[in-house]
Design an enzyme around this catalytic site. Structure first.
Site, PDB file in Angstrom:
ATOM      1  N   ARG A  35       0.857  -1.188   0.000  1.00  0.00           N
ATOM      2  CA  ARG A  35       0.000   0.000   0.000  1.00  0.00           C
ATOM      3  C   ARG A  35       0.903   1.252   0.000  1.00  0.00           C
ATOM      4  NH1 ARG A  35      -5.228   0.296   2.089  1.00  0.00           N
ATOM      5  NH2 ARG A  35      -5.108  -1.778   2.978  1.00  0.00           N
ATOM      6  N   CYS A  42      -6.295  -1.267   9.439  1.00  0.00           N
ATOM      7  CA  CYS A  42      -6.742  -0.548  10.636  1.00  0.00           C
ATOM      8  C   CYS A  42      -6.595   0.960  10.483  1.00  0.00           C
ATOM      9  CB  CYS A  42      -5.949  -1.047  11.839  1.00  0.00           C
ATOM     10  SG  CYS A  42      -6.433  -0.279  13.380  1.00  0.00           S
ATOM     11  N   GLY A 183     -23.168  -7.442  12.193  1.00  0.00           N
ATOM     12  CA  GLY A 183     -21.944  -7.594  12.977  1.00  0.00           C
ATOM     13  C   GLY A 183     -21.401  -6.213  13.334  1.00  0.00           C
ATOM     14  N   GLU A 188     -21.575  -0.362  13.348  1.00  0.00           N
ATOM     15  CA  GLU A 188     -20.797   0.889  13.472  1.00  0.00           C
ATOM     16  C   GLU A 188     -21.057   1.811  12.275  1.00  0.00           C
ATOM     17  OE1 GLU A 188     -16.988  -0.536  16.240  1.00  0.00           O
ATOM     18  OE2 GLU A 188     -16.588   0.219  14.241  1.00  0.00           O
ATOM     19  N   ASP A 314      -4.731 -10.903  11.420  1.00  0.00           N
ATOM     20  CA  ASP A 314      -5.973 -11.348  10.769  1.00  0.00           C
ATOM     21  C   ASP A 314      -5.765 -12.554   9.856  1.00  0.00           C
ATOM     22  OD1 ASP A 314      -7.295  -9.280  11.987  1.00  0.00           O
ATOM     23  OD2 ASP A 314      -8.054  -8.374  10.129  1.00  0.00           O
ATOM     24  N   HIS A 446     -15.437   8.800  42.646  1.00  0.00           N
ATOM     25  CA  HIS A 446     -16.828   9.233  42.511  1.00  0.00           C
ATOM     26  C   HIS A 446     -16.853  10.683  42.045  1.00  0.00           C
ATOM     27  CE1 HIS A 446     -21.093   9.552  43.359  1.00  0.00           C
ATOM     28  NE2 HIS A 446     -20.842  10.707  43.962  1.00  0.00           N
TER      29      HIS A 446
HETATM   30  P1  FAD Z   1      -3.876  -5.404   8.247  1.00  0.00           P
HETATM   31  O1  FAD Z   1      -4.129  -4.238   9.100  1.00  0.00           O
HETATM   32  O2  FAD Z   1      -4.923  -5.826   7.301  1.00  0.00           O
HETATM   33  O3  FAD Z   1      -2.545  -5.073   7.456  1.00  0.00           O
HETATM   34  C1  FAD Z   1      -2.053  -5.908   6.466  1.00  0.00           C
HETATM   35  C2  FAD Z   1      -1.108  -5.112   5.583  1.00  0.00           C
HETATM   36  O4  FAD Z   1      -0.389  -6.028   4.782  1.00  0.00           O
HETATM   37  C3  FAD Z   1      -1.816  -4.182   4.603  1.00  0.00           C
HETATM   38  O5  FAD Z   1      -1.254  -2.899   4.683  1.00  0.00           O
HETATM   39  C4  FAD Z   1      -1.552  -4.794   3.225  1.00  0.00           C
HETATM   40  O6  FAD Z   1      -1.399  -3.815   2.204  1.00  0.00           O
HETATM   41  C5  FAD Z   1      -0.239  -5.497   3.474  1.00  0.00           C
HETATM   42  N1  FAD Z   1       0.017  -6.631   2.589  1.00  0.00           N
HETATM   43  C6  FAD Z   1      -0.781  -7.708   2.340  1.00  0.00           C
HETATM   44  N2  FAD Z   1      -0.171  -8.568   1.521  1.00  0.00           N
HETATM   45  C7  FAD Z   1       1.045  -8.025   1.229  1.00  0.00           C
HETATM   46  C8  FAD Z   1       2.133  -8.443   0.431  1.00  0.00           C
HETATM   47  N3  FAD Z   1       2.135  -9.591  -0.236  1.00  0.00           N
HETATM   48  N4  FAD Z   1       3.209  -7.635   0.361  1.00  0.00           N
HETATM   49  C9  FAD Z   1       3.238  -6.448   1.035  1.00  0.00           C
HETATM   50  N5  FAD Z   1       2.253  -6.004   1.807  1.00  0.00           N
HETATM   51  C10 FAD Z   1       1.159  -6.789   1.905  1.00  0.00           C
HETATM   52  N6  FAD Z   1     -10.173  -3.815  14.916  1.00  0.00           N
HETATM   53  C11 FAD Z   1     -10.154  -3.334  16.166  1.00  0.00           C
HETATM   54  O7  FAD Z   1      -9.488  -3.909  17.031  1.00  0.00           O
HETATM   55  N7  FAD Z   1     -10.842  -2.194  16.517  1.00  0.00           N
HETATM   56  C12 FAD Z   1     -11.589  -1.533  15.614  1.00  0.00           C
HETATM   57  O8  FAD Z   1     -12.200  -0.520  15.953  1.00  0.00           O
HETATM   58  C13 FAD Z   1     -11.656  -2.018  14.295  1.00  0.00           C
HETATM   59  N8  FAD Z   1     -12.384  -1.381  13.371  1.00  0.00           N
HETATM   60  C14 FAD Z   1     -12.410  -1.866  12.092  1.00  0.00           C
HETATM   61  C15 FAD Z   1     -13.198  -1.197  11.162  1.00  0.00           C
HETATM   62  C16 FAD Z   1     -13.260  -1.661   9.859  1.00  0.00           C
HETATM   63  C17 FAD Z   1     -14.122  -0.935   8.866  1.00  0.00           C
HETATM   64  C18 FAD Z   1     -12.493  -2.797   9.478  1.00  0.00           C
HETATM   65  C19 FAD Z   1     -12.527  -3.285   8.060  1.00  0.00           C
HETATM   66  C20 FAD Z   1     -11.714  -3.467  10.398  1.00  0.00           C
HETATM   67  C21 FAD Z   1     -11.670  -3.010  11.718  1.00  0.00           C
HETATM   68  N9  FAD Z   1     -10.919  -3.648  12.691  1.00  0.00           N
HETATM   69  C22 FAD Z   1     -10.904  -3.183  13.972  1.00  0.00           C
HETATM   70  C23 FAD Z   1     -10.109  -4.836  12.380  1.00  0.00           C
HETATM   71  C24 FAD Z   1      -8.629  -4.440  12.199  1.00  0.00           C
HETATM   72  O9  FAD Z   1      -8.538  -3.505  11.155  1.00  0.00           O
HETATM   73  C25 FAD Z   1      -7.798  -5.673  11.891  1.00  0.00           C
HETATM   74  O10 FAD Z   1      -7.997  -6.647  12.884  1.00  0.00           O
HETATM   75  C26 FAD Z   1      -6.319  -5.308  11.836  1.00  0.00           C
HETATM   76  O11 FAD Z   1      -6.074  -4.313  10.882  1.00  0.00           O
HETATM   77  C27 FAD Z   1      -5.476  -6.550  11.523  1.00  0.00           C
HETATM   78  O12 FAD Z   1      -4.144  -6.191  11.480  1.00  0.00           O
HETATM   79  P2  FAD Z   1      -3.093  -6.991  10.595  1.00  0.00           P
HETATM   80  O13 FAD Z   1      -1.783  -6.372  10.888  1.00  0.00           O
HETATM   81  O14 FAD Z   1      -3.257  -8.438  10.791  1.00  0.00           O
HETATM   82  O15 FAD Z   1      -3.501  -6.712   9.076  1.00  0.00           O
HETATM   83  P1  NAI Z   2     -18.890  -9.920  11.731  1.00  0.00           P
HETATM   84  O1  NAI Z   2     -18.387 -11.305  11.723  1.00  0.00           O
HETATM   85  O2  NAI Z   2     -18.719  -9.089  12.932  1.00  0.00           O
HETATM   86  O3  NAI Z   2     -20.451  -9.919  11.410  1.00  0.00           O
HETATM   87  C1  NAI Z   2     -20.952 -10.455  10.232  1.00  0.00           C
HETATM   88  C2  NAI Z   2     -22.445 -10.672  10.410  1.00  0.00           C
HETATM   89  O4  NAI Z   2     -22.994 -11.009   9.153  1.00  0.00           O
HETATM   90  C3  NAI Z   2     -22.774 -11.802  11.368  1.00  0.00           C
HETATM   91  O5  NAI Z   2     -23.753 -11.357  12.256  1.00  0.00           O
HETATM   92  C4  NAI Z   2     -23.269 -12.914  10.445  1.00  0.00           C
HETATM   93  O6  NAI Z   2     -24.221 -13.750  11.065  1.00  0.00           O
HETATM   94  C5  NAI Z   2     -23.893 -12.102   9.328  1.00  0.00           C
HETATM   95  N1  NAI Z   2     -23.990 -12.780   8.042  1.00  0.00           N
HETATM   96  C6  NAI Z   2     -23.118 -13.652   7.478  1.00  0.00           C
HETATM   97  N2  NAI Z   2     -23.555 -14.025   6.248  1.00  0.00           N
HETATM   98  C7  NAI Z   2     -24.722 -13.360   6.039  1.00  0.00           C
HETATM   99  C8  NAI Z   2     -25.634 -13.300   4.949  1.00  0.00           C
HETATM  100  N3  NAI Z   2     -25.421 -13.975   3.834  1.00  0.00           N
HETATM  101  N4  NAI Z   2     -26.717 -12.519   5.068  1.00  0.00           N
HETATM  102  C9  NAI Z   2     -26.951 -11.787   6.206  1.00  0.00           C
HETATM  103  N5  NAI Z   2     -26.096 -11.805   7.266  1.00  0.00           N
HETATM  104  C10 NAI Z   2     -25.002 -12.572   7.170  1.00  0.00           C
HETATM  105  O7  NAI Z   2     -18.244  -9.245  10.443  1.00  0.00           O
HETATM  106  P2  NAI Z   2     -18.101  -7.729   9.992  1.00  0.00           P
HETATM  107  O8  NAI Z   2     -19.102  -6.865  10.645  1.00  0.00           O
HETATM  108  O9  NAI Z   2     -18.029  -7.780   8.513  1.00  0.00           O
HETATM  109  O10 NAI Z   2     -16.679  -7.351  10.566  1.00  0.00           O
HETATM  110  C11 NAI Z   2     -15.547  -8.141  10.248  1.00  0.00           C
HETATM  111  C12 NAI Z   2     -14.581  -8.134  11.368  1.00  0.00           C
HETATM  112  O11 NAI Z   2     -13.870  -6.905  11.407  1.00  0.00           O
HETATM  113  C13 NAI Z   2     -15.205  -8.250  12.747  1.00  0.00           C
HETATM  114  O12 NAI Z   2     -15.524  -9.581  13.068  1.00  0.00           O
HETATM  115  C14 NAI Z   2     -14.127  -7.722  13.604  1.00  0.00           C
HETATM  116  O13 NAI Z   2     -13.194  -8.741  13.833  1.00  0.00           O
HETATM  117  C15 NAI Z   2     -13.502  -6.639  12.742  1.00  0.00           C
HETATM  118  N6  NAI Z   2     -14.023  -5.325  13.151  1.00  0.00           N
HETATM  119  C16 NAI Z   2     -13.853  -4.938  14.441  1.00  0.00           C
HETATM  120  C17 NAI Z   2     -14.347  -3.742  14.882  1.00  0.00           C
HETATM  121  C18 NAI Z   2     -14.185  -3.375  16.308  1.00  0.00           C
HETATM  122  O14 NAI Z   2     -13.402  -4.011  16.991  1.00  0.00           O
HETATM  123  N7  NAI Z   2     -14.880  -2.370  16.794  1.00  0.00           N
HETATM  124  C19 NAI Z   2     -15.046  -2.827  13.990  1.00  0.00           C
HETATM  125  C20 NAI Z   2     -15.192  -3.358  12.661  1.00  0.00           C
HETATM  126  C21 NAI Z   2     -14.668  -4.543  12.276  1.00  0.00           C
END
Ligand code: FAD
Ligand code: NAI
Length: 467
Positions: A35, A42, A183, A188, A314, A446
């Site tokens: 990227r 994240c 989910g 959110e 992840d 408190h």
């Molecule tokens: P990632 O953050 O996915 O990073 C992987 C990196 O590897 C990326 O930059 C990618 O470009 C790079 N990469 C992949 N393959 C290659 C390659 N071959 N060569 C070079 N680079 C590569 N988690 C929370 O705990 N709290 C939250 O509030 C939260 N909110 C979220 C909201 C959304 C909308 C989403 C989608 C996820 C959210 N998550 C949240 C989940 C969180 O983003 C992930 O759990 C976290 O980013 C995982 O970290 P990671 O280091 O495993 O991978």
């Molecule tokens: P999720 O696993 O939290 O929720 C997915 C939901 O979709 C579940 O309730 C499931 O039963 C439902 N579902 C699955 N297939 C379906 C279908 N065909 N039709 C209707 N419903 C269906 O996944 P989500 O919300 O996509 O988030 C992915 C992950 O990203 C989370 O599990 C979490 O690990 C991470 N994340 C964490 C956040 C945080 O920590 N605040 C914020 C956002 C993401």
């Protein structure tokens, strides 16, 4: 050929934290990132941009609905969505530059491009212009993260049919937003757009929202969301979305099959979970095995099926959370440096950053029942918490589950404002194997919302004071 003690593929919370910890321990480290910016999902398209929009949209709603009752009279707020998106982007920029600074500070080389594991000890990096270089690495950590789960019949174009990435950058507030999946992402990001004016309907396959979280907490949370205006269609699935007309037309069926209905929407958000991202890593050629769910298979020390190649975050089993990835990053760096890295998977908090928030650490009541563990539950509602009363933010409660024999705290579940901050005293207590009595006898300032945690702990022993 450049040579390193450790090469980390991916700079999300797992990868960059692993690289920094390894550098702190004296290893020569490089990261590979494809990227343009560091920080992974994240920081760029996940945790951080979503929290910026949650905060900004919450302020928008508060200004419109809650200020007047406190005597703060402001004109009806109007939305400047481009400015809100700039606010979001500034937050992203600040954080990703912060990671760049930390990598430099720790003398970590940044190799720009896509990393491919050639086997033990070698990583090939292909930059955007197609040039390749191979580097040597005594150890390799794969931290390539995850991507959204696609849904058959619902092709994401990131404009009208979006994943979380598109939902974080919509150009205007949709009149009707259809969210597939109740989910964390669905609730959110559904909250963000509902607060900004969208009519939000969430279609969920199961007969409950937020599977995996404590059932009682989730029941109350669903009622709160419905009061806010969320519509839920539980036990239902979207089988197709027709995008040929001005409005999207979604076909919705009961989960068990049956008569379909059609719902119109301006935007459809697909949020049915995330899958490990392993594209381009060369896993098969290198002999790195996956598990039955397509995640990189690792042993208890994060080692893959190939010597010297580790994986975290992840892309491996466990909750897909940034803090889980970070802790694994630290642990694997310590293991590689010859120390005893460890992650306690029993104490990983989870937070849903809606208003109110939902937080959780340890076992749910359902899990304890299923495991046949005898437990005592102590509950305390925010309606009986003085600070919540004066602020008129009394939705929710704290629930503490303690072992019936030993009183050791096994799980804490909270729905309420600031639940995501309050949960950490429970996490620390559980990390030390503490009891409900320990929590009940700890003096809490408190007036704070955290006093509800102390009261819930007192309630485990049936002696809450304010209830
Ligand atoms: P990632 O953050 O996915 O990073 C992987 C990196 O590897 C990326 O930059 C990618 O470009 C790079 N990469 C992949 N393959 C290659 C390659 N071959 N060569 C070079 N680079 C590569 N988690 C929370 O705990 N709290 C939250 O509030 C939260 N909110 C979220 C909201 C959304 C909308 C989403 C989608 C996820 C959210 N998550 C949240 C989940 C969180 O983003 C992930 O759990 C976290 O980013 C995982 O970290 P990671 O280091 O495993 O991978
Ligand atoms: P999720 O696993 O939290 O929720 C997915 C939901 O979709 C579940 O309730 C499931 O039963 C439902 N579902 C699955 N297939 C379906 C279908 N065909 N039709 C209707 N419903 C269906 O996944 P989500 O919300 O996509 O988030 C992915 C992950 O990203 C989370 O599990 C979490 O690990 C991470 N994340 C964490 C956040 C945080 O920590 N605040 C914020 C956002 C993401």
């Amino acid at each position: 050929m450049a040579s390193y003690d450790l090469v980390v593929i991916g700079t999300g919370p797992g990868g960059y934290v692993c690289a920094i910890r390894a550098a702190q321990l004296g290893l020569k480290v490089a990261v590979v990132e494809k990227r343009d910016t560091f920080g992974g999902t994240c920081l760029n398209i996940g945790c951080m941009p979503s929290k910026a929009l949650l905060y900004a949209s919450e302020m928008f709603e508060e200004a419109g609905h809650s200020f007047a009752k406190m005597g703060v009279v402001v004109p009806k707020p109007s939305l400047d969505l481009p400015a809100m998106m700039t606010f979001k982007q500034q937050g992203i920029d600040g954080n990703v530059k912060g990671v760049e600074f930390l990598l430099k500070k720790n003398k970590i080389d940044a190799l720009r491009g896509s990393g491919r594991v050639l086997g033990t000890g070698k990583v090939e990096v292909t930059s955007a212009d197609g040039k390749t270089q191979t580097v040597e690495a005594k150890s390799i950590v794969i931290a390539s993260g995850s991507t959204y789960t696609p849904l058959k019949g619902v092709a994401v174009d990131e404009k009208r049919i979006v994943s979380s990435t598109g939902a974080l950058s919509l150009g205007k507030v949709p009149g009707k937003l259809l969210v597939i999946g109740a989910g964390v992402i669905g609730l959110e990001l559904g909250s963000v757009w509902r607060r900004l004016g969208a009519e939000v309907t969430v279609v969920e396959f199961l007969d409950r929202i937020l599977p995996g979280m404590d059932g009682e907490v989730v029941k109350q949370f669903q009622r709160i969301l419905e009061k806010q205006g969320f519509n839920f269609k539980l036990g239902s699935k979207v089988t197709a979305v027709d995008s040929s007309g001005a409005m999207l037309k979604a076909t919705i069926e009961p989960a068990a099959g049956g008569k379909p209905e059609t719902l119109e929407a301006d935007v459809v958000l697909v949020a049915i979970g995330r899958i490990p991202y392993t594209k381009g890593l060369g896993l098969e050629d290198a002999g790195i095995k996956l598990d039955e769910r397509g995640r990189i298979a690792i042993d208890a020390h994060f080692l893959t099926s190939v010597k010297g190649v580790y994986a975290i975050g992840d892309v491996v089993a466990g909750p897909m959370l940034a803090h889980k990835a970070e802790d694994e990053g630290v642990a694997v760096a310590e293991i590689i440096a010859g120390k005893a890295g460890h992650v306690n998977y029993d104490v990983i908090p989870g937070v849903v950053y809606t208003t109110p928030e939902v937080s959780s650490v340890g076992k749910t009541e359902e899990e304890l029942k299923q495991a046949g563990v005898a437990y005592t539950a102590g509950k305390f509602p925010f309606t009986a918490n003085g600070r919540s009363k004066v602020n008129q933010t009394t939705d929710g409660f704290v629930k503490i589950l303690a072992d019936a024999k030993t009183d050791r705290v096994l799980g804490v579940h909270i729905v309420g404002r600031e639940a995501g901050e309050i949960i950490h005293e429970a996490a620390v207590l559980m990390e030390f194997g503490g009891s409900a009595e320990d929590l009940a006898r700890t003096c809490h300032a408190h007036p704070t919302r955290s006093e509800a945690v102390k009261e819930a702990a007192l309630a485990v022993g049936k002696r809450a004071i304010h209830m």
